[in-house]
Motif scaffolding. Sequence first.
Motif, PDB file in Angstrom:
ATOM      1  N   VAL A  66       0.861  -1.183   0.000  1.00 37.67           N
ATOM      2  CA  VAL A  66       0.000   0.000   0.000  1.00 37.67           C
ATOM      3  C   VAL A  66       0.899   1.235   0.000  1.00 37.67           C
ATOM      4  O   VAL A  66       2.077   1.139   0.330  1.00 37.67           O
ATOM      5  CB  VAL A  66      -0.955   0.028   1.234  1.00 37.67           C
ATOM      6  N   PRO A  67       0.358   2.384  -0.359  1.00 39.37           N
ATOM      7  CA  PRO A  67       1.194   3.589  -0.331  1.00 39.37           C
ATOM      8  C   PRO A  67       1.478   4.032   1.107  1.00 39.37           C
ATOM      9  O   PRO A  67       0.679   3.783   2.020  1.00 39.37           O
ATOM     10  CB  PRO A  67       0.346   4.630  -1.060  1.00 39.37           C
ATOM     11  N   ALA A  68       2.623   4.666   1.295  1.00 42.00           N
ATOM     12  CA  ALA A  68       2.926   5.274   2.584  1.00 42.00           C
ATOM     13  C   ALA A  68       2.028   6.487   2.754  1.00 42.00           C
ATOM     14  O   ALA A  68       1.606   7.103   1.776  1.00 42.00           O
ATOM     15  CB  ALA A  68       4.393   5.682   2.647  1.00 42.00           C
ATOM     16  N   GLY A  69       1.726   6.829   3.968  1.00 47.19           N
ATOM     17  CA  GLY A  69       0.883   7.992   4.238  1.00 47.19           C
ATOM     18  C   GLY A  69       0.154   7.824   5.544  1.00 47.19           C
ATOM     19  O   GLY A  69       0.681   7.249   6.495  1.00 47.19           O
ATOM     20  N   THR A  93      -2.202  10.393   1.050  1.00 45.50           N
ATOM     21  CA  THR A  93      -0.823  10.395   0.554  1.00 45.50           C
ATOM     22  C   THR A  93      -0.226  11.796   0.473  1.00 45.50           C
ATOM     23  O   THR A  93       0.995  11.944   0.554  1.00 45.50           O
ATOM     24  CB  THR A  93      -0.751   9.726  -0.832  1.00 45.50           C
ATOM     25  N   THR A  94      -1.080  12.810   0.303  1.00 46.85           N
ATOM     26  CA  THR A  94      -0.587  14.189   0.279  1.00 46.85           C
ATOM     27  C   THR A  94      -1.553  15.097   1.037  1.00 46.85           C
ATOM     28  O   THR A  94      -2.757  14.842   1.096  1.00 46.85           O
ATOM     29  CB  THR A  94      -0.427  14.743  -1.157  1.00 46.85           C
ATOM     30  N   ILE A  95      -0.992  16.156   1.597  1.00 47.57           N
ATOM     31  CA  ILE A  95      -1.764  17.195   2.276  1.00 47.57           C
ATOM     32  C   ILE A  95      -1.312  18.522   1.677  1.00 47.57           C
ATOM     33  O   ILE A  95      -0.143  18.897   1.811  1.00 47.57           O
ATOM     34  CB  ILE A  95      -1.525  17.176   3.800  1.00 47.57           C
ATOM     35  N   ASN A  96      -2.214  19.187   0.977  1.00 44.55           N
ATOM     36  CA  ASN A  96      -1.870  20.431   0.270  1.00 44.55           C
ATOM     37  C   ASN A  96      -0.628  20.238  -0.601  1.00 44.55           C
ATOM     38  O   ASN A  96       0.261  21.093  -0.639  1.00 44.55           O
ATOM     39  CB  ASN A  96      -1.691  21.593   1.241  1.00 44.55           C
ATOM     40  N   SER A 124      -5.400   7.405  -1.646  1.00 41.98           N
ATOM     41  CA  SER A 124      -5.481   6.180  -2.419  1.00 41.98           C
ATOM     42  C   SER A 124      -6.632   5.352  -1.857  1.00 41.98           C
ATOM     43  O   SER A 124      -6.766   5.222  -0.634  1.00 41.98           O
ATOM     44  CB  SER A 124      -4.168   5.403  -2.299  1.00 41.98           C
ATOM     45  N   ARG A 125      -7.440   4.819  -2.761  1.00 43.91           N
ATOM     46  CA  ARG A 125      -8.555   3.939  -2.368  1.00 43.91           C
ATOM     47  C   ARG A 125      -8.614   2.803  -3.382  1.00 43.91           C
ATOM     48  O   ARG A 125      -8.748   3.052  -4.579  1.00 43.91           O
ATOM     49  CB  ARG A 125      -9.880   4.697  -2.345  1.00 43.91           C
ATOM     50  N   ASP A 126      -8.527   1.595  -2.885  1.00 40.56           N
ATOM     51  CA  ASP A 126      -8.612   0.414  -3.755  1.00 40.56           C
ATOM     52  C   ASP A 126      -7.639   0.494  -4.933  1.00 40.56           C
ATOM     53  O   ASP A 126      -7.983   0.159  -6.068  1.00 40.56           O
ATOM     54  CB  ASP A 126     -10.048   0.222  -4.270  1.00 40.56           C
ATOM     55  N   GLY A 127      -6.428   0.988  -4.663  1.00 41.36           N
ATOM     56  CA  GLY A 127      -5.410   1.047  -5.701  1.00 41.36           C
ATOM     57  C   GLY A 127      -5.516   2.222  -6.654  1.00 41.36           C
ATOM     58  O   GLY A 127      -4.707   2.356  -7.564  1.00 41.36           O
ATOM     59  N   ARG A 128      -6.510   3.076  -6.473  1.00 41.11           N
ATOM     60  CA  ARG A 128      -6.677   4.255  -7.338  1.00 41.11           C
ATOM     61  C   ARG A 128      -6.385   5.525  -6.536  1.00 41.11           C
ATOM     62  O   ARG A 128      -6.774   5.636  -5.381  1.00 41.11           O
ATOM     63  CB  ARG A 128      -8.089   4.300  -7.896  1.00 41.11           C
ATOM     64  N   ASN A 129      -5.741   6.471  -7.188  1.00 42.19           N
ATOM     65  CA  ASN A 129      -5.419   7.744  -6.551  1.00 42.19           C
ATOM     66  C   ASN A 129      -6.461   8.794  -6.909  1.00 42.19           C
ATOM     67  O   ASN A 129      -6.977   8.805  -8.023  1.00 42.19           O
ATOM     68  CB  ASN A 129      -4.035   8.224  -6.973  1.00 42.19           C
TER      69      ASN A 129
END
Length: 140
Positions: A66-69, A93-96, A124-129
């Motif tokens: 999974v992605p880091a975050g 995965t990102t904030i601003n 990221s949700r279910d492999g989609r960003n």
Amino acid sequence: MPSAGATVPNESGESSGGSIGLGFAIPVDAAKTISDEIIATGHVTHAYFGLQTVPIPEAAAAQAGVPAGLFVAGVPAGGPAQQAGMQPGDVITTINGQPATSNVQLQELTLTKKPGDTVELGYSRDGRNATTTVTLAEQP
């Protein structure tokens, strides 16, 4: 637990001045705004995301695929994050536009932003960003 600026006993039982920090600095402009609000109204209004998150370190993310975050563990009903479409199980995965690595990033924003301000979250949700914009509310 002692608060910031508390007197803390040392090993011999004597008191010594100590400071237990928050882990980040509050910009002077934010501190001035907060102090002015306290003086004018007797209380301060904090911004609220409506998110419960747990950091996912890089190594753990790689092992789990999974992605880091920030793993979204909870999204209170009717809160700003839910209204923006966030769901439990999402990974922020990102904030601003900056990598999401710590809950402190969200805490800083609740101190430096006010209700009505917006924050862009990449997730990221279910492999989609995707991205969404959370309009912060007043902390309940």
